[in-house]
Design an enzyme around this catalytic site. Structure first.
Site, PDB file in Angstrom:
ATOM      1  N   GLY A  13       0.788  -1.212   0.000  1.00  0.00           N
ATOM      2  CA  GLY A  13       0.000   0.000   0.000  1.00  0.00           C
ATOM      3  C   GLY A  13       0.814   1.253   0.000  1.00  0.00           C
ATOM      4  N   SER A  36       5.787  -5.204   1.595  1.00  0.00           N
ATOM      5  CA  SER A  36       5.274  -3.954   2.122  1.00  0.00           C
ATOM      6  C   SER A  36       3.998  -4.194   2.941  1.00  0.00           C
ATOM      7  CB  SER A  36       5.044  -2.954   0.979  1.00  0.00           C
ATOM      8  OG  SER A  36       4.908  -1.647   1.459  1.00  0.00           O
ATOM      9  N   TYR A  37       2.887  -3.534   2.603  1.00  0.00           N
ATOM     10  CA  TYR A  37       1.669  -3.741   3.371  1.00  0.00           C
ATOM     11  C   TYR A  37       1.121  -5.157   3.224  1.00  0.00           C
ATOM     12  CZ  TYR A  37      -2.532  -2.447   5.923  1.00  0.00           C
ATOM     13  OH  TYR A  37      -3.515  -2.367   6.880  1.00  0.00           O
ATOM     14  N   ASP A  63      16.733  -0.676   2.090  1.00  0.00           N
ATOM     15  CA  ASP A  63      15.412  -0.045   2.174  1.00  0.00           C
ATOM     16  C   ASP A  63      15.326   0.763   3.462  1.00  0.00           C
ATOM     17  OD1 ASP A  63      12.715   0.619   2.020  1.00  0.00           O
ATOM     18  OD2 ASP A  63      12.044  -1.317   2.818  1.00  0.00           O
ATOM     19  N   HIS A 109      13.614  -1.872  -1.237  1.00  0.00           N
ATOM     20  CA  HIS A 109      12.294  -2.330  -0.807  1.00  0.00           C
ATOM     21  C   HIS A 109      11.746  -3.415  -1.729  1.00  0.00           C
ATOM     22  CE1 HIS A 109       8.588  -1.702   1.515  1.00  0.00           C
ATOM     23  NE2 HIS A 109       7.911  -1.698   0.384  1.00  0.00           N
TER      24      HIS A 109
END
Length: 492
Positions: free
Chosen positions: A90, A204-205, A410, A464
């Site tokens: 997200g 990530s999310y 990251d 990331h």
């Protein structure tokens, strides 16, 4: 004559019993054939020995939701390869988490596409370059698995609902429920994959998406009717948001240990910011602004990578997921961000092309908005727990394989945050932290834990989006994850 009528009657009865299953199989075959991608504009000229499919799965008979997918069969031995669902995470930019108690400020807000990121920039077989050209990714993850990319929830990418209010009701729980409904529908269309070992992966999310969907599958499998059980074996998460209380200090400590912020600013943040209570003072606000300004000229997602200069002044929605201490500042949304934002621009232009959408059987309803890698129409996120650590522990206790990896350059969901989060679980170490190797070079570091088979590893020099920055090493870690074998401990 009696024998003739008896035989005819028996045949009719048998036909009644077989017919529904046959009709269902025929329907699935027709739908699969309709979803087959024959040619992608700009694709390389060489022939590829795998099929891929794209299209929509309507979630339930009584609602208006349809989720878009893109599925790549493995490059060889399809029937024996596992099936892996990839989910992206997200970003911020909308008023998220409005339903969270005592947290009305902007915070974590999902809404980015696994097609625009995972498939077309990271681990899919075709990667987008300038002027709509595609290149073949020799480190594509479909070398070792069947890979399914899903755009979820509705409002992300090509996924949609004909009921406008649905995008106002989104949250972690609905996303998990809808993704599970999608999988049930997808397996009906692709029944040959129903018994394959199944894994969920993401970044990530997706640190929220992946364990919550895995937990829902585990619970629903208990009472599942025949054909509705999913053969879940494990989860894999990269640079994942999993525990708010440790994500924030991890973010600060990473910037300090990598010489991005000063000793004084580091001390001031810890003196004036209370991350546990999430109460921000004017002094804390000033310090966080200083923190953000320190990142204003570099890519927070890969602190050593160059930024796309043409995108420096564009406050685009990127894959940012942040605690509210940071997102309340306008400067946060203007940081150069995004794993070569130029590549992201190429992907956005490519997926907005009519010929590409036609090839992918996408945008059949002619959406009223253009395709964007991160959704501009999701404006509320109604539920998101502060932590998913209890869910991860539960999954470990059920025997599921859990691997967590971090690209160590990251700055956004840094290795320090993930390390602090895993330490919060208090797991007993099985194998001490050590280097792992790929092609005779140190590829990162890894440690394992006794409880349930948790593995935590880093990928050296990756940002990331690990498969983008370290494609060869990421394919190696993915292969070892699937085979449940230790990462190489020497350069031989």
């Amino acid at each position: 004559m009696a024998v003739f009528w008896y035989t005819l009657l028996f045949s009719c009865v048998a036909l009644v019993h077989v017919l529904p299953e046959t009709v269902g199989a025929d329907k699935s075959q027709r739908e699969r054939e309709a979803d087959k991608v024959v040619y992608l504009p700009g694709q390389p000229l060489e022939q590829f020995g795998f099929q891929h499919f794209a299209g929509y799965i309507k979630l339930r008979p009584n609602d208006e939701k349809a989720l878009f997918y893109w599925f790549f069969e493995a490059q060889n031995d399809v029937s024996h390869r596992p099936l892996v669902l990839w989910l992206n995470g997200g970003h911020t930019g909308h008023k998220a988490n409005e339903g969270r108690k005592k947290r009305e400020e902007k915070g974590e807000g999902p809404g980015c596409s696994s097609v625009a990121y995972g498939a077309m920039q990271e681990l899919g077989p075709f990667l987008v370059r300038n002027k709509g050209q595609l290149i073949y990714n020799k480190y594509s993850w479909n070398k070792v698995a069947n890979i399914l990319f899903l755009e979820a929830p509705v409002g992300v990418g090509f996924s949609y609902s004909n009921k406008s209010g649905d995008t106002e009701k989104l949250g972690d729980s609905i996303t998990a429920e809808d993704s599970h409904a999608f999988l049930i529908g997808w397996f009906k269309r692709f029944p040959n994959f129903r018994l394959h070992d199944f894994y969920i992966a993401g970044e990530s999310y997706a640190g929220h998406y992946v364990p919550q969907l895995a937990n829902l599958i585990h619970e629903k499998n208990k009472g599942a009717k025949k054909g509705y059980s999913i053969n879940l074996k494990g989860i894999l998460m990269g640079n994942a948001v999993i525990n708010d209380p440790t994500d924030q200090p991890g973010l600060i400590d990473y910037a300090w240990t990598h010489a991005i912020i000063s000793d004084q600013l580091h001390r001031n943040i810890y003196k004036d910011c209370d991350f546990k209570s999430n109460i921000s003072t004017s002094q804390c606000t000033m310090h966080i602004r200083g923190f953000l300004e320190a990142y204003s000229g570099i890519d927070i997602y890969n602190i050593y990578a160059p930024v796309c200069l043409s995108s420096l002044n564009k406050a685009a929605q990127k894959l940012i997921v942040a605690p509210r201490f940071f997102t309340q500042h306008d400067l946060w949304h203007k940081l150069p961000s995004g794993y070569d934002p130029c590549t992201e621009d190429y992907v956005e232009a490519y997926l907005n092309r009519e010929d590409v959408q036609k090839a992918l059987h996408a945008n059949l309803t002619k959406l009223s908005y253009p395709y964007t890698p991160c959704s501009n129409i999701i404006r509320k996120w109604n539920d998101a727990p502060d932590t998913v650590l209890p869910i991860i522990r539960k999954l470990l206790n059920t025997g599921l394989r859990v691997w967590v990896f971090s690209g160590d350059t990251d700055g956004r969901v840094p290795v320090t945050s993930t390390r602090y989060s895993i330490n919060e679980m208090g797991l007993k170490v099985k194998e001490e932290w050590r280097a792992w190797y790929h092609k005779q070079q140190v590829a990162g570091w890894v440690g394992t834990y006794v409880e349930g088979g948790l593995t935590f590893l880093t990928v050296r020099g990756a940002g990331h989006q690990v498969p983008m920055f370290a494609p060869d090493q990421s394919l190696s870690l993915f292969s070892h994850f699937l085979s449940n074998t230790p990462l190489p401990s020497s350069h031989h």
